[in-house]
Scaffold this active site. Structure first.
Site, PDB file in Angstrom:
ATOM      1  N   CYS A  66      26.449  46.784  61.384  1.00 16.67           N
ATOM      2  CA  CYS A  66      26.356  48.238  61.237  1.00 16.67           C
ATOM      3  C   CYS A  66      27.294  48.972  62.189  1.00 16.67           C
ATOM      4  O   CYS A  66      27.403  50.202  62.132  1.00 16.67           O
ATOM      5  CB  CYS A  66      24.922  48.697  61.442  1.00 16.67           C
ATOM      6  SG  CYS A  66      23.831  48.030  60.175  1.00 16.67           S
ATOM      7  N   HIS A  85      22.648  55.945  55.885  1.00 22.53           N
ATOM      8  CA  HIS A  85      23.236  54.859  56.674  1.00 22.53           C
ATOM      9  C   HIS A  85      23.934  53.833  55.785  1.00 22.53           C
ATOM     10  O   HIS A  85      23.470  52.709  55.644  1.00 22.53           O
ATOM     11  CB  HIS A  85      22.135  54.208  57.524  1.00 22.53           C
ATOM     12  CG  HIS A  85      22.595  53.107  58.416  1.00 22.53           C
ATOM     13  ND1 HIS A  85      23.856  53.054  58.966  1.00 22.53           N
ATOM     14  CD2 HIS A  85      21.935  52.002  58.873  1.00 22.53           C
ATOM     15  CE1 HIS A  85      23.954  51.954  59.713  1.00 22.53           C
ATOM     16  NE2 HIS A  85      22.818  51.306  59.667  1.00 22.53           N
TER      17      HIS A  85
END
Ligand SMILES: [Zn+2]
Lengths: 142, 389
Positions: free
Chosen positions: B87, B337
């Site tokens: 991420c 996200h």
């Protein structure tokens, strides 16, 4: 998905079944899973990281109850996942069994038990390894 | 090393972008940044793309060449590099783009991040995301990302007395901010009870403690500062750009209530920028889970260890009435996200704020911002310190 998805975990079978980690011959720090280089001694540890068997005893550092699992663990939810501080020094990630979630506490003493871990969904290969169970059931202690 | 400036910023909307493929998303984001920078495609020397898992999500690797090609740049044969760090892929891509310009190697670099996650089911997403942990010694035994952060949350509750309500306040705050962001996935305020009464994902984290599954892309155009002023009156200078790493597995770290990589990346970035934490006017922090924002606030030094929960509940980091707004974009929680895009999207928000064009979310008088992007459970952390001109 690669066809050897299930098979590749066979490489770790001996370490997983017998809790074989390594101990640094220079500083005696114990590692599980095995490392070939000590985090403290770096190049001075190379060639001195000897196999070391853990006794399988420790305490719960922290835990969670997993309600939304990876498909490989779908049939097991909800399950308890914990980090276990082993007596020899390393911390391990594993499931807790033979206890109800409300009875789990940080600091409780646990030991390894040999169990089915999960099934790789593409081939149905079953993997085995360690989970942890409480040394004594809290309700029996009262 | 040359000073590096951001001269263009752009983003797609985040959320389920059913009609758009990964290449569409990447091109839209890049085009928005290029238009904002007022450059021509033949000005571009190099492209960096942050992308976590296109191979798993859409069976497509070789993403940098793909996006370069469909951007119409194949005949220019520019340098193109895909960057993967879970991420933190976007933040790490930006660091590499920054180095490329700072070094003098390239003058005009486009750096973007994109992820297409909603083609996969929730269960597939859980499995794909879990691959950023240690596949053999964490994921194999049943670890998921919510589970790893839940274990940090429980350790934080035990050590510091942090409560579920305090964590939930992070979600309430970030949804309130997201409601003001037209590109956010969730543009709706929520109340504390909604967070507390939601179903559990990994106890003590419920559905509203977790960032969503999202599609989206964001991009920036970088140039040496001396050339930047010919493209924009308000270039934003990258004063600090750092990456720090730690053990891949959470279990191998001495502390479970703090991320050492955040502490190191933050300190190095502030040192490089010749700033202290008190100089920061707003921050975009990696709130993949509510507990993650609390830990980041503590590790970066905005509050002392153990005090973030109470500080968020008091409103210190709110856009309305707070001293130092955190996640004005809505954060990962409400903005969305899309993993590879997140590290870039945070900087896009900071650029809009520092240039005074954040609309209803504008932090008045902000000149210095910090962005913080985490990969995995803390094995990679990037921090950027940005300053208005
Ligand atoms: Zn050693």
């Amino acid at each position: 998905m690669v066809q050897t998805e299930g098979i590749r975990y066979w490489r770790d079978m001996r370490a997983r079944y017998n809790l074989i980690g390594r101990r640094c011959g220079k500083c005696s720090r114990v590692y599980f899973p095995a490392r070939s280089i000590c985090l403290d001694c770096h190049r001075h540890s190379i060639g001195k990281m000897d196999p070391y068997k853990l006794q399988g005893r420790g305490t719960v550092s922290t835990f969670t109850i997993v309600h939304d699992g990876d498909p490989r663990f779908g049939v097991q939810v909800p399950y308890i996942l914990a980090l276990i501080q082993m007596e020899e020094g390393p911390r391990m990630t594993a499931q807790l069994v033979d206890i109800d979630p409300p009875q789990v506490t940080i600091g409780m003493r646990v030991h390894t038990v040999f169990r089915k871990i999960g099934t790789v969904h593409t081939e149905g290969v079953i993997h085995y390894g360690y989970k942890f169970a409480p040394d004594s059931m809290p309700h029996l202690r009262a | 090393m040359r000073d590096v400036a951001i001269v263009g910023a752009g983003t797609t909307k985040f959320g389920e972008l059913w009609n758009d493929s990964l290449r569409d998303i990447g091109i839209q984001a890049g085009f928005a940044a290029i238009q904002d920078a007022k450059i021509e495609s033949h000005d571009i020397d190099a492209l960096y793309v942050g992308n976590m898992a296109a191979g798993r999500y859409i069976a497509q690797e070789h993403v940098a060449a793909l996006i370069t090609d469909y951007s119409g740049l194949s005949s220019r044969h520019i340098s193109a590099t895909r960057v993967e760090a879970a991420c933190a892929s976007g933040g790490v891509a930006l660091h590499n783009a920054y180095l490329a310009v700072a070094s003098g190697m390239y003058d005009t670099v486009v750096v973007g991040g994109a992820e297409k996650m909603t083609d996969a089911t929730d269960a597939e997403n859980t499995e794909i995301l879990a691959a950023s942990a240690d596949a053999q010694w964490e994921t194999f035994f049943g670890a998921t990302f919510p589970a790893l952060f839940a274990m940090m949350a429980r350790a934080h509750m035990q050590e510091h007395g942090t409560t579920r309500e305090q964590m939930a306040q992070v979600a309430v705050k970030n949804h309130a901010h997201g409601a003001l962001n037209p590109n956010a996935q969730f543009q709706k305020e929520i109340d504390l009870d909604t967070v507390l009464n939601a179903g559990m994902v990994a106890d003590p984290l419920g559905v509203f403690d977790c960032s969503p599954i999202s599609d989206g892309g964001s991009a920036l155009v970088l140039m040496p500062l001396e050339k930047a002023l010919s493209h924009t009156k308000r270039p934003v200078i990258i004063r600090g750009s750092t990456i720090a790493t730690d053990t891949l597995g959470l279990h191998a770290r001495p502390k479970l209530t703090s991320m050492a990589a955040t502490k190191v990346a933050g300190q190095r970035a502030l040192t490089q920028a010749k700033k202290t934490i008190a100089d920061i006017h707003l921050a975009e922090l990696h709130d993949c889970f509510t507990i993650a924002e609390l830990i980041a606030l503590e590790d970066l030094g905005f509050v002392k260890a153990g005090e973030a929960g109470a500080a968020v509940a008091e409103g210190r980091f709110h856009l309305k009435g707070g001293q130092m707004p955190v996640n004005t974009s809505g954060g990962l929680k409400a903005r969305g996200h899309p993993c590879g895009a997140t590290g870039i999207a945070q900087v896009v928000e900071a650029v809009f704020q520092l240039q005074g064009r954040a609309g209803a979310r504008q932090v008045k008088g902000a000149t210095t911002a910090l962005t913080h992007n985490v990969g995995g459970s803390g094995a990679t952390v990037t921090v950027h310190v940005l300053e208005a001109t």
